[in-house]
Design an enzyme around this catalytic site. Structure first.
Site, PDB file in Angstrom:
ATOM      1  N   SER A 154       0.847  -1.191   0.000  1.00  0.00           N
ATOM      2  CA  SER A 154       0.000   0.000   0.000  1.00  0.00           C
ATOM      3  C   SER A 154       0.879   1.236   0.000  1.00  0.00           C
ATOM      4  CB  SER A 154      -0.879   0.012   1.257  1.00  0.00           C
ATOM      5  OG  SER A 154      -1.513   1.265   1.433  1.00  0.00           O
ATOM      6  N   TYR A 167      -1.280  -0.682  10.429  1.00  0.00           N
ATOM      7  CA  TYR A 167      -1.449  -1.192   9.069  1.00  0.00           C
ATOM      8  C   TYR A 167      -0.317  -0.710   8.173  1.00  0.00           C
ATOM      9  CZ  TYR A 167      -3.599  -1.910   4.468  1.00  0.00           C
ATOM     10  OH  TYR A 167      -3.850  -2.284   3.164  1.00  0.00           O
ATOM     11  N   LYS A 171       2.606  -2.723   6.017  1.00  0.00           N
ATOM     12  CA  LYS A 171       2.766  -2.585   4.573  1.00  0.00           C
ATOM     13  C   LYS A 171       4.166  -2.104   4.198  1.00  0.00           C
ATOM     14  CE  LYS A 171      -1.129  -4.205   3.397  1.00  0.00           C
ATOM     15  NZ  LYS A 171      -1.206  -5.463   2.604  1.00  0.00           N
TER      16      LYS A 171
END
Length: 265
Positions: A154, A167, A171
């Site tokens: 991401s 998160y 990533k």
């Protein structure tokens, strides 16, 4: 000079995690459209089977020669991932393409307040599971002297945030996972790359794009003036799975409508 189809995946076998919906589903459909046999996997068996059935209805020659199978698996379970790879081999033979797409994000908020068990879950699901799957599938690729591993990371792995920190950390680690494995397996003909999407209209990102204020901000901050669709990521997966990307490894393809070039302005 003979002209060949660089994107032809005929006869190759691909495992795509998180492929019952969103980016994973679109990727499985496009890989199948380019000739690959695909293994549909996520936690929910019924949803996986629906995707596999639709792909077979469109691309399978007959019921005895399926182009897709469904193998449900929870990426947090190493045993279930072992079974996923084993059933994939049994159905289609050695694994040529691995798309690590499944991920989780159960927490929105500052890092200072995240509970240990939630943080560990994010790291396990978004990093460790990818590592496990690469370990499991790489021997097939080494034996062939060719293979492609694609990790869906991401653009969040490249920036800071006060709501998606855990998160984004996971990533960012995926970007380094690709670089390391690309270094280890390069001389054995295996390409390992990441796709780094921006905000895509998926169920997982629903909390972001269903927020009118945030959606408006993202649309204004993105040169293309909109968020992305799953199919717009799937094309990159086809490229990275195919011979068209043979000289590309350890890289991250940023597909974000230009969001990262604007500095949020």
């Amino acid at each position: 000079m003979a002209i060949t189809n660089l994107y032809d995946l005929t006869g190759r076998t691909a495992i795509i995690t998180g492929s019952s919906r969103g980016i994973g589903k679109a990727t499985a459909e496009q890989l199948a459209a380019h000739g690959a046999n695909v293994v549909i996997s996520s936690r929910k068996a019924e949803a996986c089977q629906e995707v596999a059935d639709a792909i077979n209805a469109e691309f399978a020659a007959d019921s005895d020669s399926p182009r897709a199978i469904s193998v449900p698996a929870n990426i947090s379970s190493k045993d279930e991932l072992v079974n996923l790879v084993a059933q994939s081999r049994q159905a289609f033979g050695p694994i040529d393409i691995l798309v690590c797409n499944a991920a989780s994000n159960p927490y929105y908020g500052p890092m200072a307040e995240i509970e240990d068990d939630v943080f560990r879950k994010i790291l396990d699901n978004n990093i460790l599971s990818n590592h496990w799957l690469i370990q499991m599938c790489a021997p097939d690729m080494v034996a062939k002297g060719k293979g492609s591993v694609i990790i869906v990371s991401s653009i969040g792995g490249m920036v800071g945030t006060d709501t998606l920190g855990a998160y984004n950390i996971s990533k960012a680690a995926d970007l380094q996972l690709a670089r390391n494995y690309a270094t280890e397996f390069g001389k054995q003909g295996i390409n390992v790359n990441c796709i780094a999407p921006g905000l895509i209209k998926t169920d997982m990102a629903r909390a972001l794009w269903e927020n009118p204020k945030l959606l408006s901000y993202m649309e204004k901050a993105t040169p293309l003036g909109r968020i992305g669709a799953p199919d717009e990521i799937a094309g990159a997966a086809v490229f990275l799975a195919s011979d068209a990307s043979n000289f590309m490894t350890g890289q991250a393809m940023i597909i974000d409508g230009g969001t990262t070039i604007t500095a949020g302005i």
